[in-house]
Structure formats: C-alpha cells, structure tokens
Write a protein that holds these residues in place. Structure first.
Motif, short mmCIF file in Angstrom:
data_model
loop_
_atom_site.label_atom_id
_atom_site.label_comp_id
_atom_site.label_asym_id
_atom_site.label_seq_id
_atom_site.Cartn_x
_atom_site.Cartn_y
_atom_site.Cartn_z
N LEU A 1 0.84 -1.12 0.01
CA LEU A 1 0.02 -0.19 -0.11
C LEU A 1 0.70 1.35 0.05
O LEU A 1 2.04 1.39 0.50
N ARG A 2 0.45 2.12 -0.69
CA ARG A 2 0.90 3.71 -0.43
C ARG A 2 0.85 4.02 1.07
O ARG A 2 -0.31 3.85 1.52
N ILE A 3 1.51 4.90 1.61
CA ILE A 3 1.54 5.23 2.93
C ILE A 3 0.27 5.83 3.29
O ILE A 3 -0.42 5.75 4.34
N ILE B 1 -10.11 2.65 -0.66
CA ILE B 1 -11.20 3.68 -1.55
C ILE B 1 -10.81 5.16 -1.16
O ILE B 1 -11.58 6.14 -1.20
N LYS B 2 -9.79 5.28 -0.33
CA LYS B 2 -9.63 6.67 -0.15
C LYS B 2 -7.88 6.78 0.25
O LYS B 2 -7.25 5.81 0.54
N THR B 3 -7.40 8.08 0.31
CA THR B 3 -6.01 8.23 0.80
C THR B 3 -5.93 9.45 1.74
O THR B 3 -6.76 10.35 1.67
N TYR B 4 -5.00 9.63 2.68
CA TYR B 4 -4.73 10.53 3.56
C TYR B 4 -3.85 11.56 3.05
O TYR B 4 -3.23 11.44 2.40
N TYR B 5 -4.36 12.76 3.37
CA TYR B 5 -3.62 13.99 2.93
C TYR B 5 -3.43 14.88 3.84
O TYR B 5 -4.60 15.61 4.43
N ASN B 6 -2.30 15.19 4.37
CA ASN B 6 -2.12 16.33 5.38
C ASN B 6 -0.83 16.86 5.10
O ASN B 6 0.42 16.30 5.69
N PRO B 7 -0.53 17.91 4.23
CA PRO B 7 0.68 18.57 4.02
C PRO B 7 1.33 19.23 5.16
O PRO B 7 2.77 19.50 5.22
N THR B 8 0.64 19.61 6.26
CA THR B 8 1.06 20.47 7.42
C THR B 8 1.79 19.45 8.59
O THR B 8 2.07 19.87 9.32
N ASN B 9 1.22 18.15 8.61
CA ASN B 9 1.41 17.15 9.53
C ASN B 9 0.74 17.55 10.87
O ASN B 9 1.40 17.28 11.86
N ASN B 10 -0.24 18.34 10.82
CA ASN B 10 -0.85 18.73 11.86
C ASN B 10 -1.91 17.58 12.18
O ASN B 10 -2.77 17.27 11.23
N LYS B 11 -2.04 16.90 13.26
CA LYS B 11 -2.86 15.62 13.45
C LYS B 11 -4.35 15.73 13.09
O LYS B 11 -5.02 14.68 12.79
N HIS C 1 19.25 3.33 2.35
CA HIS C 1 18.19 4.44 2.40
C HIS C 1 16.82 4.04 2.23
O HIS C 1 16.36 3.85 1.20
N VAL C 2 16.28 3.79 3.35
CA VAL C 2 14.95 2.95 3.09
C VAL C 2 13.87 4.05 3.68
O VAL C 2 14.07 4.84 4.78
N THR C 3 12.66 4.29 3.01
CA THR C 3 11.57 5.18 3.05
C THR C 3 10.48 4.33 3.17
O THR C 3 10.35 3.40 2.87
N LEU C 4 9.46 5.06 3.59
CA LEU C 4 8.02 4.41 3.67
C LEU C 4 7.71 3.84 2.31
O LEU C 4 7.07 2.78 2.02
N HIS C 5 8.16 4.61 1.25
CA HIS C 5 7.87 4.22 -0.15
C HIS C 5 8.61 2.95 -0.53
O HIS C 5 8.12 2.38 -1.49
N SER C 6 9.62 2.59 0.19
CA SER C 6 10.34 1.51 -0.23
C SER C 6 9.79 0.37 0.00
O SER C 6 9.91 -0.99 -0.65
#
Length: 400
Positions: free
Chosen positions: A210-212, A233-243, A324-329
């Motif tokens: 899955l995408r993060i 059926i949906k994805t999380y969007y939060n560019p400011t990282n405010n919970k 160099h491992v990221t969540l997308h890895s």
C-alpha cells in the motif's frame, strides 16, 4: 468586405472586427503601411478569414498572474487538492519572473531562458514539473484565444546527467527496497523493540504494498475479517503534518481503488490491534475522537506520515540494514517479493493499484535487474561440480 484605401504614399485597410462586448458597438480593425494595394488586399483577406474562422487573437493586457488565477479556478474543479498544491508550488518560479507581464509579451525565448536558469538551481525532475505546470496555463490561454501560440511549445528541457558517484552507487531504486531477510530483521525489531503500532504498520506496508497515504486512511470498515481482505477507497492528505488538519481524498487513480487479499498473519495482527484499541477508547473516552481509523493516536486521530517515517528511521538504526529506506520502499519490497514467487505482472499491477501497466513494467524492469545476480548465483551452484572438475583438470595440466 474590407475597405482598401491609400494613405499618403502607402496603402491601408479597415475591416469589420465584431462587436464590443461592453458597448455593443461595431469594432473595426485598421492597419496601414503597405507598399502596394495588392499587399493591403492580401493582408485584409487574411484578417477576415481568421476573424470568420474564430482564429483571431485580439490584443489584450492580461498578465500571467491574472491568467493563472483564472486557470486555477477551472483546474481545481477536476483534480485533488494535493494536485492543486503541487501546481501552485511549481508555478511560483514562473510567476516570480513573469507574473506582472502581459501574456502576449511572453516569448518562447524569454521562457526558454528562464527554464535554462532554473535548471542550474533545481533537479531535472523538478524542472519537468515546473514546465508541465506552466504549459497547462499557457495551453489554457491558447485555447481561450488569448495568445497566438503557447511559448512553452517546443521548449528544450535539460537532460539528466549522471555523475560518476551516481553511476558507482547504481540504481537507487534497487538500493532502496528490502530483501526478504532485511524485511524480517526490521519486523522482528518492531516486535521486540518497537512501540505500539510499529509492527502492524510495517507489516501492513510490507505485506500489501500500500501507499503510505492509503494505509493511514484505512478504517475498520475497510477490513473484511471473514474473507481476509482489505479495500482501498481513499487516501490520507496532510501537507502540514498537523494531526487534526487532515483530509481524506479519493485514491491517486481509478486503478488505485481495489480490494486486496491479505496474509493470515496480517489479519491476526489486525484483530489483536482492534482489541487493544478498544481498551484505549475506554481508557481515554473523555477525549477520544472515534472516527474508526485503524492507525490512530491515543486520541483517535490518524497517525501522521511524519510520525510513521520517524518510527521507521529509529527502528532501522537498531538493525544491520545499511540502506536509505523510506516508507515508499515497502512498495518496491512487496513488488520484489511478488516477482520472486512468479506472480504475473498483471496481478502485480492490480495489487499495487497502477492504472497504467507501464508504471508496473518500469518497476518490474528495475527489480529484475537485482534478480539477475541471484540467477547467476543459482547457476553457479547448479554447475558447482562441473566447475570443480574443470578447475582441477586445469591445475593438473599446469603441474605436468
């Protein structure tokens, strides 16, 4: 029909140019300076043909900034908020240069010069993003008959030049995914030394691809425990990282909407997490915001991408993994494991949620490069006895 007349020693024409949208009065187009009557007649004929075909571009003083906001209003209707934000960020570099300039005065040369200048500051990929965004705006102006042609048309973008260091390092995509034993190492560290939720999060990413954003957006209503599936059926969007300032958007593409069969161990971990979450809800009931999120904080808000990324980096420091491992890895990790067990590429495409199989093919090509070495090792093991005999005969020959 245009009127041709002589003005001094040269010729001119005056032609009907429609009605003024404000006053309703007839407008005329006048142009002079032609050396001969025939030149004036030809120019008038060309003008009238363009006018009647709707190809005529009327002079205007619309600036690029004014055009941008008009274009943005139309563009925003059909795309996600994340796409609008990305276009805004990319276009600020073009607006800083040409924002106050009338669009009809922006030439291909001035635009090319700006792209060349930016290419000294930013990566090739980012320059492509800037140009793609600018092209959308200018094509819109062209379609609205505000400019004769888009200055972005036929522009030469900088080509990526690999440095010696990059070539020596090799393909970053190959470096960034985890081998099966590395994934095992990470998950065992998450189990023994991780915080609550670490094991479930990284198992979900590694076992599903899955995408993060898709994972964080998961709710319990998306899990079918009986059939062992989860739906996206949906994805999380939060560019400011405010919970608390997050949004749930539709997935990246139509192909991203999918239902996945998941491994029994993941179902087991989800059930365990659900029971633990119920206890947290009761304990924190006065301030718990229950929106059914699986990956939630102790207050019920979905965990942020930054938080999960930080957890990954802290766990990696406890392992022997030097990548160099990221969540997308984890998406590439999941893909490599599917390839290893000979899953058909069409099934991989559907599982990853790629609308275009070319995307899957590109990743597949990168992943199979890594497997070539493994194939060579397997062949060496298969031919080990023969290789040994060849080697010993070679030695005997030299002894004599």
């Amino acid at each position: 029909m245009a009127r041709i007349y002589k003005r001094g020693k040269k010729w001119a024409y005056v032609a009907y140019a429609g009605k003024d949208p404000v006053t309703g009065k007839d407008k005329q187009k006048t142009k002079s300076g032609f050396l001969t009557k025939k030149d004036a007649q030809l120019a008038a004929a060309i003008f009238e043909r363009k006018f009647h075909k709707g190809e005529l571009i009327q002079p205007n003083k619309i600036t690029l900034s004014e055009l941008f906001y008009d274009w943005l209003a139309h563009y925003s209707r059909d795309v996600k908020e994340s796409s609008v934000r990305a276009r805004r960020i990319a276009l600020k570099h073009i607006l800083n240069e040409f924002g106050d300039m009338p669009i009809q005065k922006i030439t291909k040369k001035t635009y090319q010069d700006k792209i060349d200048k930016l290419s000294n500051e930013f990566s090739t990929n980012y320059i492509e993003s800037i140009h793609t965004s600018a092209n959308l705006v200018f094509v819109y102006a062209y379609e609205m008959k505000l400019i004769k042609d888009a200055p972005t048309k036929g522009i030469k973008l900088p080509k990526k030049k690999d440095t010696v260091e990059e070539l020596e390092k090799g393909d970053s995509l190959i470096e960034n995914f985890l081998e099966k034993d590395e994934l095992e190492e990470l998950l065992l560290k998450a189990k023994t030394e991780g915080l609550e939720g670490d094991l479930l999060a990284f198992t979900t990413l590694g076992y599903t691809g899955l995408r993060i954003g898709e994972m964080i957006a998961l709710k319990w209503s998306d899990i079918d425990f009986e059939n062992g599936t989860l739906r996206v059926i949906k994805t999380y969007y939060n560019p400011t990282n405010n919970k608390i300032k997050f949004k749930l958007l539709t997935p990246k593409t139509k192909g991203s909407i999918r239902t996945l069969s998941v491994d029994p161990i993941l179902i087991e971990l989800l059930k365990l997490h659900k029971s633990e979450q119920e206890l947290t809800k009761k304990k924190n009931s006065p301030f718990y915001v229950d929106n059914d999120f699986i990956f939630s904080t102790n207050e019920g808000h979905p965990r942020t991408i930054k938080h999960i990324s930080n957890r990954l980096q802290r766990l990696l420091k406890k392992t022997y993994i030097n990548k160099h491992v990221t969540l997308h890895s984890f998406r590439h990790t999941h893909t490599s494991l599917l390839i290893e067990v000979d899953v058909h590429i069409k099934e991989i495409q559907e599982r990853l949620g790629h609308s275009d199989i070319k995307t899957t093919m590109d990743i597949y090509a990168h992943m199979t490069k890594n497997l070539k070495k493994e194939a060579s090792n397997k062949f060496s093991n298969l031919m080990k006895d023969l290789s040994s005999k060849i080697s010993s005969k070679h030695e005997q020959k030299h002894e004599h």
